[in-house]
Design a protein around this motif. Structure first.
Motif, PDB file in Angstrom:
ATOM      1  N   LEU A   1      16.302 -10.622 126.579  1.00 41.99           N
ATOM      2  CA  LEU A   1      17.538  -9.680 126.387  1.00 41.99           C
ATOM      3  C   LEU A   1      17.566  -8.564 127.857  1.00 41.99           C
ATOM      4  O   LEU A   1      16.546  -8.672 128.403  1.00 41.99           O
ATOM      5  N   GLU A   2      18.580  -7.957 127.883  1.00 43.08           N
ATOM      6  CA  GLU A   2      18.605  -7.026 128.441  1.00 43.08           C
ATOM      7  C   GLU A   2      17.878  -5.900 127.908  1.00 43.08           C
ATOM      8  O   GLU A   2      17.110  -5.426 126.493  1.00 43.08           O
ATOM      9  N   SER A   3      16.185  -5.239 129.007  1.00 48.70           N
ATOM     10  CA  SER A   3      16.178  -3.601 128.660  1.00 48.70           C
ATOM     11  C   SER A   3      16.017  -3.009 129.239  1.00 48.70           C
ATOM     12  O   SER A   3      17.231  -2.810 130.454  1.00 48.70           O
ATOM     13  N   TYR A   4      15.696  -1.774 128.776  1.00 50.98           N
ATOM     14  CA  TYR A   4      15.506  -0.723 128.898  1.00 50.98           C
ATOM     15  C   TYR A   4      15.062   0.269 129.082  1.00 50.98           C
ATOM     16  O   TYR A   4      14.415   0.105 128.384  1.00 50.98           O
ATOM     17  N   SER A   5      14.989   0.785 129.886  1.00 48.05           N
ATOM     18  CA  SER A   5      13.406   1.583 130.330  1.00 48.05           C
ATOM     19  C   SER A   5      13.584   3.101 130.954  1.00 48.05           C
ATOM     20  O   SER A   5      14.534   4.014 131.420  1.00 48.05           O
ATOM     21  N   TRP A   6      12.610   4.238 130.300  1.00 48.20           N
ATOM     22  CA  TRP A   6      11.851   5.009 130.720  1.00 48.20           C
ATOM     23  C   TRP A   6      10.348   5.559 131.282  1.00 48.20           C
ATOM     24  O   TRP A   6       9.885   5.258 130.359  1.00 48.20           O
ATOM     25  N   ASP A   7      10.158   6.230 132.514  1.00 53.41           N
ATOM     26  CA  ASP A   7       8.876   6.284 132.851  1.00 53.41           C
ATOM     27  C   ASP A   7       8.917   7.752 133.206  1.00 53.41           C
ATOM     28  O   ASP A   7       9.753   8.436 133.718  1.00 53.41           O
TER      29      ASP A   7
ATOM     30  N   SER B   1      17.109  -3.740 135.598  1.00 58.45           N
ATOM     31  CA  SER B   1      17.572  -4.980 136.698  1.00 58.45           C
ATOM     32  C   SER B   1      16.899  -6.307 136.589  1.00 58.45           C
ATOM     33  O   SER B   1      17.278  -7.741 136.910  1.00 58.45           O
ATOM     34  N   VAL B   2      15.825  -6.518 135.702  1.00 57.30           N
ATOM     35  CA  VAL B   2      15.210  -7.482 135.087  1.00 57.30           C
ATOM     36  C   VAL B   2      15.181  -7.808 133.726  1.00 57.30           C
ATOM     37  O   VAL B   2      15.158  -7.175 133.574  1.00 57.30           O
ATOM     38  N   LYS B   3      16.195  -9.142 133.432  1.00 54.22           N
ATOM     39  CA  LYS B   3      16.059  -9.461 132.181  1.00 54.22           C
ATOM     40  C   LYS B   3      15.298  -9.454 131.445  1.00 54.22           C
ATOM     41  O   LYS B   3      14.020  -9.849 132.009  1.00 54.22           O
TER      42      LYS B   3
END
Length: 202
Positions: free
Chosen positions: A168-174, A144-146
Motif C-alpha cells: 500500500l501507499e504509505s503516509y508518514s510524519w516524523d 516515495s516508497v510503497k
C-alpha cells in the motif's frame, strides 16, 4: 451513603439508650433493666460493626475506582482480540484523533508502552473521506516508497496484515524532540476500505 448514615445514627441512638438504661440499672438494681442494657449494647455494637464494615466496603470500592481511573490514564486498556470495545474507541479518539463516524468499525488496537520506547497499532475499516481526514489531521506526507513499513517494530496479529501493508501507499510524519524521535505512519487499502495506523517513538 444514606444507608450508612442511617446505620450510624441508629448505632448512636442505641448506645445512648444503653447508657441511660445502665444508669437506671445501677440506681434500681433490677434484673430486667440489666437485660435491657445488655440487649441495647449488643444491638448498638452489631449496628456499629455493620456500619463499619459497610463503610470499609464503600471506601474500598471508591479506592479501586480512583486507582483504576489513575492507572487507565497512564496505561490505557487496549483490546487486541476484540473489536470496537469502549476502550478501543476511546484509544482511537485519543490517538487517531478523528470522529468515529458510522463508516469507522472493526477497531482493533495494541500498545507496547513498557520500557523506554513505545508503539501503538490500530487497524480499522473506514471510507476514503475518513482516511483523508486522518492524513490531513496528522500532517502525514506521502512516502516515495510503497509500504515503507518498519514491520520489525510491529507485533503479529490477524488484523495487522504486514504483507498487504507493504503493497500500500504509505503516509508518514516524523519529529525529533530532546534527542527522541517520534513517528506516525498510515496506510489505506481503498479496495477493502481498510486502514492501518502505527505510532511509535525511539
Amino acid at each position: 451513603m444514606i444507608k450508612l448514615i442511617i446505620l450510624i445514627v441508629a448505632a448512636i441512638i442505641f448506645l445512648i439508650l444503653f447508657i441511660v438504661i445502665l444508669i437506671f440499672t445501677f440506681i434500681k438494681k433490677t434484673k430486667s433493666l440489666f437485660i435491657l442494657a445488655v440487649l441495647s449494647f449488643l444491638i448498638s455494637f452489631s449496628i456499629g460493626a455493620y456500619a463499619l464494615y459497610l463503610g470499609l466496603q464503600k471506601g474500598k470500592e471508591k479506592t479501586v475506582l480512583i486507582t483504576k481511573s489513575a492507572v487507565e490514564k497512564v496505561f490505557p486498556t487496549f483490546d487486541s482480540d476484540i473489536p470496537d470495545t469502549d476502550a478501543n474507541k476511546k484509544n482511537f479518539r485519543n490517538f487517531v484523533k478523528v470522529e468515529i463516524t458510522p463508516d469507522v468499525k472493526n477497531i482493533y488496537c495494541f500498545d507496547d508502552a513498557i520500557g523506554q520506547d513505545a508503539d501503538y497499532m490500530f487497524s480499522f475499516n473506514c471510507n476514503s473521506e475518513t482516511a483523508t481526514k486522518i492524513i490531513n489531521y496528522h500532517s502525514l506526507m506521502k512516502d516515495s516508497v510503497k509500504g515503507n513499513n518498519p514491520e520489525g517494530l510491529q507485533h503479529d496479529f490477524f488484523w495487522w496484515d504486514k504483507r498487504k501493508i507493504n503493497e500500500l501507499e504509505s503516509y508518514s510524519w516524523d519529529s525529533t524532540n530532546d534527542g527522541k524521535s517520534f513517528h506516525k505512519m498510515f496506510w489505506y487499502d481503498h479496495e477493502k476500505q481498510k486502514a492501518y495506523y502505527f505510532e511509535y517513538d525511539l
